[in-house]
Design a protein around this motif. Structure first.
Motif, PDB file in Angstrom:
ATOM      1  N   LEU A   1      -4.544  12.807   1.880  1.00 50.77           N
ATOM      2  CA  LEU A   1      -4.144  14.652   0.675  1.00 50.77           C
ATOM      3  C   LEU A   1      -2.437  14.065   1.466  1.00 50.77           C
ATOM      4  CD1 LEU A   1      -6.683  17.138   1.740  1.00 50.77           C
ATOM      5  CD2 LEU A   1      -5.347  16.048  -0.643  1.00 50.77           C
ATOM      6  N   GLU A   2      -2.742  13.476   2.416  1.00 49.52           N
ATOM      7  CA  GLU A   2      -0.838  13.299   2.801  1.00 49.52           C
ATOM      8  C   GLU A   2      -0.300  12.112   2.028  1.00 49.52           C
ATOM      9  OE1 GLU A   2       1.958  12.459   6.931  1.00 49.52           O
ATOM     10  OE2 GLU A   2      -0.083  12.851   7.078  1.00 49.52           O
TER      11      GLU A   2
ATOM     12  N   THR B   1       1.178  -1.269  -0.403  1.00 46.86           N
ATOM     13  CA  THR B   1      -0.046  -0.022  -0.346  1.00 46.86           C
ATOM     14  C   THR B   1       0.825   1.032  -0.182  1.00 46.86           C
ATOM     15  OG1 THR B   1      -1.825   1.233   1.244  1.00 46.86           O
ATOM     16  CG2 THR B   1      -0.168  -0.172   2.835  1.00 46.86           C
ATOM     17  N   ILE B   2       0.097   2.731  -0.610  1.00 41.28           N
ATOM     18  CA  ILE B   2       1.423   3.667   0.135  1.00 41.28           C
ATOM     19  C   ILE B   2       0.486   4.876   0.838  1.00 41.28           C
ATOM     20  CG2 ILE B   2       2.196   3.468  -2.919  1.00 41.28           C
ATOM     21  CD1 ILE B   2      -0.378   5.025  -3.923  1.00 41.28           C
ATOM     22  N   SER B   3      -0.582   3.566   1.488  1.00 38.91           N
ATOM     23  CA  SER B   3      -0.898   5.061   2.274  1.00 38.91           C
ATOM     24  C   SER B   3      -0.618   4.567   3.267  1.00 38.91           C
ATOM     25  CB  SER B   3      -2.909   4.507   2.098  1.00 38.91           C
ATOM     26  OG  SER B   3      -3.261   5.038   3.266  1.00 38.91           O
ATOM     27  N   ARG B   4      -0.138   5.341   3.874  1.00 42.82           N
ATOM     28  CA  ARG B   4       0.740   5.664   5.832  1.00 42.82           C
ATOM     29  C   ARG B   4      -0.431   5.504   6.886  1.00 42.82           C
ATOM     30  NH1 ARG B   4       5.498   8.767   7.562  1.00 42.82           N
ATOM     31  NH2 ARG B   4       5.630   9.593   9.155  1.00 42.82           N
ATOM     32  N   VAL B   5      -1.044   5.822   6.376  1.00 41.35           N
ATOM     33  CA  VAL B   5      -2.361   5.391   7.971  1.00 41.35           C
ATOM     34  C   VAL B   5      -2.615   4.084   7.887  1.00 41.35           C
ATOM     35  CG1 VAL B   5      -4.579   5.254   6.200  1.00 41.35           C
ATOM     36  CG2 VAL B   5      -4.648   5.981   8.723  1.00 41.35           C
ATOM     37  N   ASN B   6      -2.363   3.015   6.565  1.00 42.42           N
ATOM     38  CA  ASN B   6      -2.195   1.149   7.160  1.00 42.42           C
ATOM     39  C   ASN B   6      -1.255   1.272   7.682  1.00 42.42           C
ATOM     40  OD1 ASN B   6      -4.417   0.607   5.113  1.00 42.42           O
ATOM     41  ND2 ASN B   6      -3.881   1.047   3.828  1.00 42.42           N
TER      42      ASN B   6
ATOM     43  N   SER C   1      -9.594  10.799   8.093  1.00 45.39           N
ATOM     44  CA  SER C   1      -8.983  10.249   6.781  1.00 45.39           C
ATOM     45  C   SER C   1      -8.963  11.092   5.792  1.00 45.39           C
ATOM     46  CB  SER C   1     -10.257   9.408   6.236  1.00 45.39           C
ATOM     47  OG  SER C   1     -11.586   9.883   5.518  1.00 45.39           O
ATOM     48  N   PHE C   2      -9.618  11.941   4.831  1.00 47.95           N
ATOM     49  CA  PHE C   2      -9.499  13.345   4.059  1.00 47.95           C
ATOM     50  C   PHE C   2      -7.922  13.457   4.074  1.00 47.95           C
ATOM     51  CE2 PHE C   2     -11.766  14.326   1.075  1.00 47.95           C
ATOM     52  CZ  PHE C   2     -11.140  14.597  -0.132  1.00 47.95           C
TER      53      PHE C   2
END
Length: 467
Positions: A360-361, A294-299, A355-356
């Protein structure tokens, strides 16, 4: 570590008439007092032979109108509300039970069934990341255990109850997500599931129509911790300001065993050296290298929560690392697709301010050979603060490395106007009121190698733009 127990009910999915009456407090109107049944359904289309059909009065359909159809399909017992008239058809069922409220009776039967099993139940809640954390944790625990999970996001009283009724003697552990949009719901869901372990991913501004503010969200989510069954294990986000304050600055039950995860603050399970390389995220936990698809840091947070729970249940760290390498994340959660040469990031499953901000980050950290376009849909259920919170997102849009904004919906228009006031180029803002309009705009402006982020509440259905 959690000591596992064996639980093997001999006839674990069979309910007798006595079981049903005890669980629901209902009355046997007619039928065989010695009757026994093998499954539960609330949908006449899925009824199987010898099932119990519970007539639920839903938002769109009233199950009482389908009782005759359920009986024709093989239902051997029908549970109905006392104040409802039903047509049973030509084939009279073996048993008819009347109850005060069929939805409550479904929940009571689920609780009755859950208490047949002496297995650990893990419940997950939070403003963001519930489903992703549930899927990750289920994948990790499956290395050692047979796991029951709730399918998709069936996280309300009806969905949770139906999933708990799927518990079988072969299951060794259950992982369930709990959702809420009004006070008291988490307490009721916790009563039904009777969890031993709780994970709270974060606390953010969501469903503010009912909770007023984030402190209201915390009050509701914390019910999961207060209602835990022994050994009362809580796994909490140490980076979340409200959770951290609740953990360390406010009194709570001393019998709760708290484990923490995080990135910024000291935690029992802390990620370090986080970096995105290509379409993967790399980080370390206790000097062990982790790679996520994943490229989502929140994950990283979702993975940390799952890692913590897995280690508590004695999953080997090496097995966790290997599982992470090949793990697929749920659809529409920062899912990267290539459509006609355009890089589409589908994060349209849902949206709230937290989450938005994370989306964006993550978008800012992505390398793109083309432009970055944000298709923003309205964030819903934010109550009286909805306009202010959308303006806050507009400020973030103006500060992020975004080239264009396509705003879908009146609240998103407010966000785009706020971005323009902060210096965003008004010529690169497109406003529309429907996905059909947005689809036309994207087809006109997007080019090969552009990166398009879709982000909005579920009801906005932004995925239609690229259907």
């Amino acid at each position: 570590m959690f000591r596992m127990k064996n639980s093997k009910p001999a006839d674990n999915r069979i309910f007798s008439v006595g079981d049903l009456l005890e669980a629901t407090g209902g009355e046997l109107v007619k039928g065989d007092p010695e009757g026994r049944f093998s499954g539960v359904s609330i949908d006449s289309r899925t009824v199987k032979d010898n099932d119990i059909f519970i007539a639920i009065n839903g938002e769109r359909f009233d199950g009482h109108n389908f009782a005759a159809e359920a009986i024709e399909k093989g239902a051997a017992c029908v549970i109905v509300a006392k104040d409802k008239a039903v047509t049973l058809g030509s084939r009279v069922p073996c048993n008819l039970i009347s109850v005060k409220d069929t939805t409550e009776s479904l929940a009571s039967l689920a609780y009755y069934h859950r208490k047949r099993f002496d297995i650990p139940v893990i419940c997950i809640s939070g403003s963001n990341g519930k489903t992703t954390t549930k899927e990750i944790l289920t994948g990790l625990l499956s290395a050692k255990y047979n796991v029951l999970k709730n399918e998709g996001n069936q996280n309300n009283a009806i969905g949770l109850s139906l999933n708990l009724l799927n518990l079988k003697a072969t299951h060794q552990i259950a992982v369930l997500e709990l959702g809420t949009n009004h006070f008291g719901e988490i307490k009721e869901l916790t009563r039904i599931a009777s969890p031993n372990v709780a994970i709270i991913t974060n606390i953010g501004p969501a469903h503010l129509e009912f909770f007023q503010d984030a402190k209201g969200v915390l009050k509701e989510k914390w019910q999961l911790i207060e209602e835990l069954s022994p050994p009362c294990i809580a796994i909490l986000n140490a980076d979340d300001t409200l959770l951290r304050e609740k953990m360390f600055c406010q009194p709570h039950d001393a019998d709760i065993n708290i484990f923490t995860f995080g990135i910024k603050e000291n935690a029992d399970f802390r990620a370090s050296s986080i970096r995105c390389l290509g379409r993967k995220t790399h980080f370390n936990i206790k000097n062990k290298p982790i790679v996520l698809n994943t490229i989502s840091r929140v994950n990283v947070y979702n993975a940390l929560a799952a890692y913590a729970a897995s280690r508590i249940f004695s999953i080997d760290a090496f097995d966790i690392i290997e599982k992470f390498k090949n793990m697929k994340f749920p659809k529409a959660r920062f899912e990267v697709k290539k459509i006609n040469g355009i890089n589409v990031i589908d994060d349209a499953y849902n949206a709230n301010p937290a989450s938005f901000s994370w989306a964006l980050e993550s978008l800012k950290n992505i390398r793109s050979r083309g432009r970055k376009i944000v298709v923003m849909g309205d964030m819903l259920e934010l109550g009286r603060e909805k306009e202010t919170l959308h303006r806050d997102i507009g400020a973030l849009l103006s500060a992020s490395k975004v080239d264009m904004i396509v705003a879908v919906g009146s609240l998103s228009h407010i966000a785009s106007e706020a971005a323009v006031k902060r210096g965003f180029d008004i010529k690169q803002v497109y406003k529309c009121l429907s996905n059909k309009e947005a689809k036309k705009i994207i087809s006109d402006i997007a080019r090969a190698n552009d990166t398009v982020l879709l982000k909005g509440s579920r009801a906005m259905k932004l995925e239609e733009i690229f259907d």
